[in-house]
Design a protein around this motif. Structure first.
Motif, PDB file in Angstrom:
ATOM      1  N   ASN A   1      73.286  33.357  44.925  1.00  0.00           N
ATOM      2  CA  ASN A   1      74.101  32.224  44.486  1.00  0.00           C
ATOM      3  C   ASN A   1      74.282  31.163  45.556  1.00  0.00           C
ATOM      4  N   SER A   2      73.642  31.323  46.722  1.00  0.00           N
ATOM      5  CA  SER A   2      73.977  30.428  47.827  1.00  0.00           C
ATOM      6  C   SER A   2      72.741  30.020  48.621  1.00  0.00           C
TER       7      SER A   2
ATOM      8  N   HIS B   1      70.774  30.514  56.313  1.00  0.00           N
ATOM      9  CA  HIS B   1      71.233  31.422  57.365  1.00  0.00           C
ATOM     10  C   HIS B   1      70.262  32.579  57.536  1.00  0.00           C
TER      11      HIS B   1
ATOM     12  N   LEU C   1      73.045  28.192  51.213  1.00  0.00           N
ATOM     13  CA  LEU C   1      73.507  28.335  52.595  1.00  0.00           C
ATOM     14  C   LEU C   1      73.107  29.710  53.140  1.00  0.00           C
ATOM     15  N   THR C   2      73.200  30.721  52.297  1.00  0.00           N
ATOM     16  CA  THR C   2      72.799  32.067  52.705  1.00  0.00           C
ATOM     17  C   THR C   2      71.305  32.117  53.011  1.00  0.00           C
TER      18      THR C   2
ATOM     19  N   ARG D   1      78.857  22.338  57.600  1.00  0.00           N
ATOM     20  CA  ARG D   1      78.442  23.747  57.585  1.00  0.00           C
ATOM     21  C   ARG D   1      77.092  23.958  58.289  1.00  0.00           C
TER      22      ARG D   1
END
Lengths: 448, 448
Positions: free
Chosen positions: B107-108, B114, B110-111, B149
């Protein structure tokens, strides 16, 4: 049935004369040829739920009925890094811990384990002398046989693995304690405490207490407590997981255990909810790193699950449906192996009361051959050695059977076939040994 | 309206005499007192979709209607690390890349960013001299103002940030090229290429081509191309994202870009699907590491999304619904800021044609004061400096406005209030300067 020896007349294969063994071998070869002729295509490699098990959770597909959690937060939007309270409460109760000590994550507990490991590698924990990646060496204690993905994760990151024997009540705590006490490079250990993968062992209260309280040279020693099968009972004798978090807190090592669980084998294997349970400090540590990697987990799926279960009791009741589907398959494994192999002295196997696997120890040096024979007959098993670090079983002895995925008929067919392969490989092996002994009599005499 | 000066009579605040400024200040103080008296509680901190936007996707809550993907795979079960083909096809088309070059994740996005970063830190990429964590220093080029972020992730991992100016057509490519050419410690750069956070800039084809082709001292230099707002148009003039993957491949640097996108601001912010698009080698590299951290993403949610959209065109059509909700809010921001501030010479701001933000530059040295004044009046803004590495805006000038989440009325109220704070802080600042000049006449005379 082809390949079946009358149980009452069975003699251990090792006690047969070369001529008798030749007869047995011929019969097994015939049985194996019959197996080949069937042209099977069965996959028993992984601990996957079956379609019937997944169907038990299909009400999820029209949930949630609401858009806000119990705190009034819109689950569809960003935020809530620790997960929604409702699902943390349910699994907090099941894992014997306060909701504040539970993080509800995405669909994979393996990911949460990996996240913890990479946090330790890159940053360490409070109390770490340095990030683990700056250590000369990092070692983990690995009970064997164990879960291949645990070992693969460590190998991938260059972490050394020290094996300890898995027993019926968990890892050999004395051996673990000796490894951990004096060597600060031993930074952690894996354990599947309940219905362990693959041997089905349940870690006793005593073993858990010993692991929780043993002195550790590494100040940041961590137990990765993967309670994947906590509620996955196959009988009415339901094992109760040791409360490792309380045991560790009482022993003065509150931050030692990192407890993992998920609904992967409760609802959907690919679309469940994973959990980390730990001390308040460990939860804060985990989130203090995860905040840079995520704005929050899939809260819609968490609310979907909270509505589906309703309560911790709802989870327990749901598991009865799984048991009804799984227990006959595990019974079929036992029946097939017993019918084919009892009395031959070529295999022993576990009789788990929960979990997803049956662990078979065949004649030393034959596990790879069994898996290859089965594969050629269309029965795909987990690779031999998979339950050991680097896929290397020093005795080439262990085979993991995963009967959950195929339908019952196929489990029966597959397991009879596997037993045929086990007996054939054993007979081949013993015949080869006979031949070696005949061709090198001087060696044989030296040994006697 | 309190605090509004007739636009036709406005004189830049800096040109007012001390006495005139005093009058203006009194009026702004009165306007601010009125604002305080309203007792507002409005949150404009983050780029969150509003409830009305989330509602657009609520058909998701009863999807999927099927249990298998187009390849016949049961989406409820384990597996499929790269994601289901249907959703990769839809977003492959949108991102101008073959489905095989798309990974559909959780769902991300950003993950996924990362994950890429930690893979590079712990293991490097093919062609890396060593894992990045073994380098003396690692630096990233960071266009500013940028996404907080992104910067926080780098700071957390000890990566140094070198800022470059963001322009209307993207980062200053000449400055970037000079930084990247000779310094092998410059390992990567961030960019939000389309409707950038927060300035709304769209990276031109020329800038993208320059970034794709510039020589880099680091053989494993990576562009983290976060195309979060690729389809998030506010007008009929729809920006087309530069095709960075093709540009890089043509320039002989196929592995340089890592492209990220998600449906977080298309369907549900917390329960969408994230994507990585990259060269075939980069996709293989990503999956070769992720296989140790996951058995597969939430394929049920991916199928839910594939059914919901139907096609790439379905995504484009869905975005029109967002535009209908968002465009009036962005118009309200422009109207409120213009009504309050035009002619005063105390602020400039962007007029984005897409994305989620308006970036305001106020009088140097007053951004923190504006945010503090607004907060005291119940209007919570993103902290001043958030768009800069370590939260430090060297000029204390930039404020990010995020008007998406509140309802239209609240956006109007909040923006008028923010404008009041901007004018008040500017007047305070100029008055303080007058007073300093009066108290140190010798310095003033030296300057003239």
């Amino acid at each position: 049935m082809a390949g079946v020896t009358e149980q009452t007349t069975r003699v251990p294969l090792a006690d047969l004369s070369p001529a008798e063994l030749e007869v047995f071998l011929d019969r097994q070869r015939a049985a194996y040829q019959s197996l080949l002729d069937r042209g099977l295509r069965l996959d028993l490699t992984r601990g996957k739920p079956s379609e019937a098990q997944l169907d038990l959770a299909d009400r999820l597909l029209t949930l949630p009925t609401t858009r806000t959690d119990a705190d009034g937060v819109d689950v569809r939007n960003y935020g809530g890094l620790a997960g929604i309270r409702q699902i943390r409460e349910i699994f907090g109760e099941l894992l014997q811990v306060a909701p504040e000590q539970v993080v509800a994550g995405g669909n994979s507990s393996l990911t949460m384990m990996h996240d913890c490991l990479t946090q330790l590698l890159l940053h360490g924990a409070p109390g770490s002398p340095r990030p683990w990646v700056r250590e000369e060496r990092v070692r983990f204690v690995c009970p064997v046989p164990g879960y291949d993905r645990h070992f693969a994760m460590l190998a991938h990151h260059g972490i050394e693995m020290v094996t300890v024997p898995m027993r019926e009540d968990g890892p050999d705590a004395g051996v673990v304690a000796a490894l951990v006490r004096d060597d600060p490079s031993v930074k952690g250990m894996w354990i599947v405490p309940t219905y362990a993968n693959p041997v089905g062992a349940v870690c006793s209260q005593e073993v858990a207490a010993a692991l929780a309280s043993m002195p550790a040279a590494a100040p940041d020693f961590r137990i990765f407590w993967d309670n994947a099968y906590a509620f996955h009972h196959l009988t009415e004798q339901e094992a109760k997981s040791a409360d490792i978090l309380t045991l560790a807190a009482v022993a003065g090592h509150p931050d030692r255990p990192l407890v993992f669980a998920s609904t992967s084998k409760i609802t959907y294997a690919g679309a469940g909810v994973a959990f980390l349970a730990a001390s308040a400090d460990n939860v804060a540590w985990y989130l203090s790193h995860q905040q840079f990697a995520s704005i929050g987990p899939d809260k819609v799926n968490q609310l979907r699950h909270a509505e589906f279960f309703g309560s911790a009791q709802g989870v327990r009741e749901h598991m009865a449906g799984h048991r009804a589907i799984l227990a006959p398959k595990f019974a079929a494994v036992q029946a097939a192996l017993s019918a084919e192999l009892d009395g031959l002295g070529v295999a022993t196997w576990t009789k788990p009361t929960g979990g997803y696997f049956v662990s078979v120890d065949v004649l030393d040096g034959t596990a790879s051959r069994v898996v290859a024979l089965a594969k050629a007959a269309g029965i795909v098993l987990t690779p031999a050695g998979a339950a050991f670090p680097h896929g290397h079983d020093p005795h080439d002895r262990n085979i993991r059977l995963a009967p959950s995925f195929p339908v019952l008929d196929d489990v029966q067919t597959a397991m009879t076939g596997v037993a045929t392969c086990i007996a054939l490989a054993a007979a081949e092996h013993l015949q080869a040994r006979h031949q070696t002994e005949r061709s090198t009599p001087e060696d044989a005499s030296l040994e006697s």
